[in-house]
Write a protein that holds these residues in place. Structure first.
Motif, PDB file in Angstrom:
ATOM      1  N   THR A  22       0.829  -1.203   0.000  1.00  0.00           N
ATOM      2  CA  THR A  22       0.000   0.000   0.000  1.00  0.00           C
ATOM      3  C   THR A  22       0.863   1.251   0.000  1.00  0.00           C
ATOM      4  OG1 THR A  22      -1.760  -1.165   1.159  1.00  0.00           O
ATOM      5  CG2 THR A  22      -1.807   1.240   1.245  1.00  0.00           C
ATOM      6  N   ARG A  23       1.906   1.232   0.848  1.00  0.00           N
ATOM      7  CA  ARG A  23       2.797   2.383   0.897  1.00  0.00           C
ATOM      8  C   ARG A  23       3.512   2.579  -0.443  1.00  0.00           C
ATOM      9  NH1 ARG A  23       5.419   0.991   6.810  1.00  0.00           N
ATOM     10  NH2 ARG A  23       3.674   1.756   8.084  1.00  0.00           N
ATOM     11  N   SER A  24       3.936   1.475  -1.048  1.00  0.00           N
ATOM     12  CA  SER A  24       4.620   1.554  -2.330  1.00  0.00           C
ATOM     13  C   SER A  24       3.686   2.128  -3.399  1.00  0.00           C
ATOM     14  CB  SER A  24       5.115   0.171  -2.752  1.00  0.00           C
ATOM     15  OG  SER A  24       5.666   0.201  -4.040  1.00  0.00           O
ATOM     16  N   TYR A  25       2.441   1.703  -3.404  1.00  0.00           N
ATOM     17  CA  TYR A  25       1.458   2.175  -4.379  1.00  0.00           C
ATOM     18  C   TYR A  25       1.269   3.683  -4.262  1.00  0.00           C
ATOM     19  CZ  TYR A  25      -3.090   2.812  -6.651  1.00  0.00           C
ATOM     20  OH  TYR A  25      -4.120   3.252  -7.444  1.00  0.00           O
ATOM     21  N   GLU A  26       1.063   4.158  -3.052  1.00  0.00           N
ATOM     22  CA  GLU A  26       0.855   5.586  -2.855  1.00  0.00           C
ATOM     23  C   GLU A  26       2.085   6.385  -3.283  1.00  0.00           C
ATOM     24  OE1 GLU A  26      -0.113   5.728   1.258  1.00  0.00           O
ATOM     25  OE2 GLU A  26      -2.215   5.122   0.969  1.00  0.00           O
ATOM     26  N   GLY A  27       3.263   5.856  -2.986  1.00  0.00           N
ATOM     27  CA  GLY A  27       4.490   6.534  -3.384  1.00  0.00           C
ATOM     28  C   GLY A  27       4.624   6.616  -4.896  1.00  0.00           C
ATOM     29  N   GLU A  37       4.442   7.451 -17.197  1.00  0.00           N
ATOM     30  CA  GLU A  37       3.873   6.157 -17.588  1.00  0.00           C
ATOM     31  C   GLU A  37       4.534   5.020 -16.818  1.00  0.00           C
ATOM     32  OE1 GLU A  37       3.432   3.187 -21.464  1.00  0.00           O
ATOM     33  OE2 GLU A  37       4.327   5.168 -21.711  1.00  0.00           O
ATOM     34  N   GLY A  38       5.857   5.064 -16.663  1.00  0.00           N
ATOM     35  CA  GLY A  38       6.558   4.004 -15.940  1.00  0.00           C
ATOM     36  C   GLY A  38       6.106   3.895 -14.501  1.00  0.00           C
ATOM     37  N   ALA A  39       5.948   5.046 -13.821  1.00  0.00           N
ATOM     38  CA  ALA A  39       5.499   5.020 -12.421  1.00  0.00           C
ATOM     39  C   ALA A  39       4.083   4.464 -12.309  1.00  0.00           C
ATOM     40  CB  ALA A  39       5.566   6.426 -11.838  1.00  0.00           C
ATOM     41  N   LEU A  40       3.207   4.843 -13.239  1.00  0.00           N
ATOM     42  CA  LEU A  40       1.818   4.370 -13.184  1.00  0.00           C
ATOM     43  C   LEU A  40       1.725   2.873 -13.490  1.00  0.00           C
ATOM     44  CD1 LEU A  40       0.039   7.394 -14.886  1.00  0.00           C
ATOM     45  CD2 LEU A  40      -0.156   6.685 -12.489  1.00  0.00           C
ATOM     46  N   ARG A  41       2.529   2.394 -14.419  1.00  0.00           N
ATOM     47  CA  ARG A  41       2.494   0.964 -14.704  1.00  0.00           C
ATOM     48  C   ARG A  41       3.014   0.165 -13.506  1.00  0.00           C
ATOM     49  NH1 ARG A  41       5.348  -0.585 -20.015  1.00  0.00           N
ATOM     50  NH2 ARG A  41       4.116  -2.473 -19.781  1.00  0.00           N
ATOM     51  N   ARG A  42       4.031   0.698 -12.813  1.00  0.00           N
ATOM     52  CA  ARG A  42       4.516   0.019 -11.609  1.00  0.00           C
ATOM     53  C   ARG A  42       3.465   0.074 -10.502  1.00  0.00           C
ATOM     54  NH1 ARG A  42       9.068   2.950 -12.912  1.00  0.00           N
ATOM     55  NH2 ARG A  42       8.907   4.293 -11.057  1.00  0.00           N
TER      56      ARG A  42
END
Length: 605
Positions: free
Chosen positions: A318-323, A338-343
């Motif tokens: 969850t923390r990783s997603y928000e970051g 795009e790279g951050a959103l795909r991750r």
């Protein structure tokens, strides 16, 4: 006298320059005084011997009448067939601005870029497949680099249908030995053992294989210099050919047509996935299978240990997603965003917010390119199923449908040059159809659960998704009907009703008014249908009256003009569409006159 530079042909086409000549004909570049548009004008050469004059006249008319019935973005349109004052025919058709593949080859004797060649090959598979599945089928018979024009936007056009042949109902042809030696199939050029077979689309498969070989290696087939038919073929182990492409070409150019690809769709599939035809790829698959079997045993031993870590991993994820979502918001360039959103999607695939943000990011520059489309497809294939329980599933699918419908540009780099190209708008929309179907399928109309779609009297996105799906599937359904010999009248009736529904709603408060590009794309697709003689004739046969067509045409033009401010402010994504509809209004009116004024659509000559 014939045509010359400075002449005004037909009272409107000012001849600017000569742009080509063949054995029987000459082609001129002309400016349309009414539309300020460039056209190509073709006439019979004046130096043709008198004994061949009638044959030349008949040839140019036969070619024009064949092309008049074709409707594909890679084939120039014939817009007029008429006569000069002395009675000799001339033909007005699309001017294709670009360079022949033969001229590009001449500048790169070692061969052209592999990615470009594969892209051109896939496009040629599509247009040749369209010809082969018409009723009756058309065999092009003269595919070679000189007859393919590459435009700056990466698309190609197939020109010179002088020896193309429409097969008889029994599959037979005219029996002539025609074609370009070296590129033409053995059975096409008179091989004694094969000529007794009737010609079919496999001759074009052979020619496409030879063409691809030439483009990749820079080598002109030696058959073009006088070798016997079937004597020469590309070598599978040619060091200049990537292994997978070598296999595609070797199969396409087999002297025995039973060993070739039997259909363009077969060849297209292998060409698109040529990297899977290599020995290394197959070895990697075997290695992956061995590793998978080993990992199953290891996974069982770790299962118990992993359970104790589950709660902690959820928190970390969850923390990783928000970051990652914050990282995407702060990103300064599209690639990083795009790279951050795909991750983020891979971290929490059941959260719709990252999907929605990714779709919005793809829209930002006004163009959704083929490379981006492939990355989206990969992301969705891997993680999209996790959205099954989301109350935003329909919203995501609907927005992806709009993304393909309005922004999709299949050129590899995602350039903007062809986004507004009109004659392929309906065909490109087919990529959107599945997403609108998914959006509607995610909803439960009886329970009022629309999974994120807005459904009100003023904005019924659920109903609009159905309209867009009908429009988007029209091209594919029509091609299928033509392939199977079915009557397409019902398809045209459905298209007509849906265009009226969509264009009638677009200006009164649905989602199109919030996204003007949707309204403009709808205008473009309606314009494309009305400007096509084949589509308009189909609507006439479906019972649509001239008055109804003229009313829709006026509505299309008016709605497009009402979006002029948006088009000016968004030139990269919208200007070409706007100009096509507004400048093409006169062409629609002429097409209406041609189809309804003379329902049999007879041509002169």
């Amino acid at each position: 006298m014939g045509i010359g530079v400075g002449d005004v042909v037909g009272g409107r086409y000012e001849v600017l320059a000569g742009i080509g000549a063949g054995g029987m004909s000459r082609v001129w570049l002309a400016r349309d005084a009414r539309l300020q548009k460039l056209w190509a004008v073709k006439e019979v050469r004046r130096d043709v011997p008198a004994s061949q004059g009638e044959a030349a006249r008949r040839a140019i008319l036969d070619e024009a009448n064949l092309m008049k019935g074709l409707d594909h973005p890679a084939i120039p349109r014939v817009v007029e067939i008429a006569e000069l004052a002395d009675g000799s025919p001339y033909v007005v058709m699309d001017y294709v601005e670009g360079r022949s593949l033969a001229s590009l080859m001449a500048e790169s004797p070692g061969g052209l870029d592999q990615a470009d060649v594969v892209s051109w090959g896939l496009q040629l598979c599509d247009v040749l497949g369209y010809l082969h599945h018409r009723e009756p089928p058309v065999v092009y018979r003269d595919l070679k680099p000189a007859n393919v024009i590459a435009k700056d936007d990466g698309t190609v056009r197939l020109v010179d249908f002088g020896i193309a042949e429409e097969l008889a109902p029994d599959g037979s042809g005219d029996g002539r030995l025609v074609g370009s030696r070296g590129y033409a199939a053995p059975e096409q050029m008179g091989d004694p053992g094969l000529r007794r077979l009737p010609l079919d689309g496999r001759a074009d498969v052979y020619a496409l294989g030879m063409t691809l070989y030439s483009l990749l290696t820079g080598e002109v087939p030696t058959g073009a210099s006088g070798a016997s038919p079937g004597e020469w073929a590309p070598r599978l182990d040619d060091p200049r050919l990537p292994e997978g492409l070598g296999r595609v070409i070797a199969r396409a150019t087999s002297a025995d047509r039973e060993l070739r690809y039997q259909d363009m769709s077969e060849m297209r599939l292998d060409l698109e996935h040529h990297e899977r035809l290599t020995c290394a790829y197959r070895a990697a698959l075997r290695s992956r299978l061995r590793r998978f079997r080993a990992s199953v045993a290891l996974g069982c031993s770790l299962l118990a240990a992993s359970a104790s870590c589950l709660a902690g991993s959820v928190v970390a994820r969850t923390r990783s997603y928000e970051g990652l979502m914050r990282e995407a918001t702060a990103a300064q360039d599209a690639e990083a965003r795009e790279g951050a959103l795909r991750r983020a999607i891979s971290t929490s695939p059941g959260d719709a917010a990252a999907y929605e943000a990714l779709v919005a990011a793809y829209k930002e520059d006004g163009t959704f390119g083929e490379a981006e489309a492939r990355r989206w497809a990969s992301t969705w294939a891997e993680w999209g199923s996790a959205l099954g329980g989301s109350d935003r599933l329909a919203r995501v699918c609907y927005d992806v449908g709009i993304l393909f419908l309005c922004y999709y540009d299949p050129s590899e780099g995602g350039g903007t040059a062809d986004v507004g190209s009109g004659r392929c708008a309906l065909e490109r929309a087919s990529r959107a159809a599945g997403w609108f179907r998914l959006a509607r399928g995610a909803c439960d109309e009886e329970r009022g659960d629309f999974r994120g779609l807005v459904v009100t009297d003023g904005c019924d996105e659920y109903a609009r998704a159905g309209d867009y799906e009908t429009i988007a599937t029209f091209h594919l359904a029509l091609v299928e009907a033509q392939r199977e010999g079915r009557d397409a009248t019902a398809l045209y009736a459905s298209l007509w009703g849906t265009l009226n529904s969509a264009l009638g709603q677009a200006a009164v408060g649905d989602e199109a008014s919030r996204e003007p590009i949707v309204a403009l794309r709808l205008c473009q697709m309606a314009h494309e249908a009305l400007a096509s003689p084949a589509h308009l004739e189909g609507m006439r046969r479906a019972g649509v009256s001239r008055e109804e067509v003229e009313a829709l045409a006026r509505r299309v033009e008016e709605q497009a003009r009402s979006l002029s401010g948006f088009a000016h402010a968004n030139r990269e994504s919208a200007w070409a569409m706007y100009m096509e509809v507004t400048l093409g209004a006169e062409g629609v009116r002429r097409n209406v006159e041609d189809v309804f004024g003379n329902p049999t659509v007879r041509l002169k000559g």
